[in-house]
Design a protein around this motif. Sequence first.
Motif, mmCIF file in Angstrom:
data_model
loop_
_atom_site.group_PDB
_atom_site.id
_atom_site.type_symbol
_atom_site.label_atom_id
_atom_site.label_comp_id
_atom_site.label_asym_id
_atom_site.label_seq_id
_atom_site.Cartn_x
_atom_site.Cartn_y
_atom_site.Cartn_z
ATOM 1 N N VAL A 1 0.839 -1.201 0.000
ATOM 2 C CA VAL A 1 0.000 0.000 0.000
ATOM 3 C C VAL A 1 0.872 1.249 0.000
ATOM 4 O O VAL A 1 1.792 1.371 0.807
ATOM 5 C CB VAL A 1 -0.943 0.012 1.223
ATOM 6 N N ARG A 2 0.575 2.156 -0.915
ATOM 7 C CA ARG A 2 1.257 3.445 -0.968
ATOM 8 C C ARG A 2 0.269 4.556 -0.638
ATOM 9 O O ARG A 2 -0.936 4.363 -0.697
ATOM 10 C CB ARG A 2 1.870 3.654 -2.359
ATOM 11 N N ALA A 3 0.800 5.708 -0.336
ATOM 12 C CA ALA A 3 -0.042 6.843 0.029
ATOM 13 C C ALA A 3 -1.057 7.138 -1.074
ATOM 14 O O ALA A 3 -0.709 7.166 -2.256
ATOM 15 C CB ALA A 3 0.828 8.073 0.294
ATOM 16 N N GLY A 4 -2.290 7.335 -0.682
ATOM 17 C CA GLY A 4 -3.341 7.664 -1.635
ATOM 18 C C GLY A 4 -3.958 6.471 -2.336
ATOM 19 O O GLY A 4 -4.784 6.644 -3.234
ATOM 20 N N THR A 5 -3.532 5.256 -1.970
ATOM 21 C CA THR A 5 -4.093 4.057 -2.586
ATOM 22 C C THR A 5 -4.830 3.235 -1.533
ATOM 23 O O THR A 5 -4.671 3.447 -0.336
ATOM 24 C CB THR A 5 -3.000 3.191 -3.229
ATOM 25 N N SER A 6 -5.636 2.310 -1.999
ATOM 26 C CA SER A 6 -6.372 1.431 -1.090
ATOM 27 C C SER A 6 -6.410 0.028 -1.675
ATOM 28 O O SER A 6 -6.057 -0.189 -2.841
ATOM 29 C CB SER A 6 -7.796 1.946 -0.869
ATOM 30 N N GLN A 7 -6.836 -0.928 -0.863
ATOM 31 C CA GLN A 7 -6.936 -2.317 -1.283
ATOM 32 C C GLN A 7 -8.391 -2.788 -1.199
ATOM 33 O O GLN A 7 -9.096 -2.457 -0.249
ATOM 34 C CB GLN A 7 -6.065 -3.215 -0.403
ATOM 35 N N GLN A 8 -8.785 -3.543 -2.197
ATOM 36 C CA GLN A 8 -10.103 -4.186 -2.182
ATOM 37 C C GLN A 8 -9.891 -5.668 -2.461
ATOM 38 O O GLN A 8 -9.144 -6.027 -3.373
ATOM 39 C CB GLN A 8 -11.028 -3.573 -3.233
ATOM 40 N N VAL A 9 -10.513 -6.541 -1.669
ATOM 41 C CA VAL A 9 -10.270 -7.972 -1.793
ATOM 42 C C VAL A 9 -11.532 -8.713 -2.199
ATOM 43 O O VAL A 9 -12.652 -8.239 -1.999
ATOM 44 C CB VAL A 9 -9.750 -8.564 -0.454
ATOM 45 N N HIS A 10 -11.328 -9.899 -2.771
ATOM 46 C CA HIS A 10 -12.447 -10.810 -2.996
ATOM 47 C C HIS A 10 -12.972 -11.283 -1.645
ATOM 48 O O HIS A 10 -12.227 -11.365 -0.664
ATOM 49 C CB HIS A 10 -11.994 -12.002 -3.841
#
Length: 206
Positions: free
Chosen positions: A57-66
């Motif tokens: 994860v970097r600044a300004g990003t997000s994660q979405q998972v199954h």
Amino acid sequence: MDKHELIPLFPLRSVLFPGGRLPLQIFEQRYLDLVSQCLRSDSGFGICLLKKGEETVRAGTSQQVHRTGTYARIVDWDKLPNGLLGITVEGTRKFRVQECWPRADKVLMATVEWADTDFVGQPAIEPSDDQAHLVDLLKDLMAHPLVENLGLEIDMRDQRQVAWRLAELLPVPADDKQRLLELDDTDERLRELENLLATVLRYTSS
């Protein structure tokens, strides 16, 4: 396990099935802390395939998972030649994410519901005669040095374990593996594996 539980998640570009093993290199501080906590408390974390975002994860990003993943426990760890922490995790039980959010240290947390199917320790289901070629294929795949190094223990007399391992080891895209994980019926998973195998064979012979 309770029907619902709060667990940390480890989003990856890989799909893990119950009974499978996955080597990981740990370098982000949030995951170093998570691994340390898991080793101290003899607990684990959920592995989910990323739907959106990157593993780091970097600044300004997000994660979405199954929403379907596998709970994993650490079975081995060591310092790698590159100086990073290396761990090997083993899948135990499938779950479905009910809610998911990042905590302050950016580790994803999730309330999960444990699946009634696909967990380690169930009574074996004998493969049928027309599934014998899948067992033979799995034996061939297991002979590969990279697979041998994982130290997997597989009961070839259990069609559930045969399906799990084939789903992990066949050279198909992660989205196909995820679709196989989401299936609750072993016979249906084996039929889908047959279809994927036919596709792989057509591609390699063309």
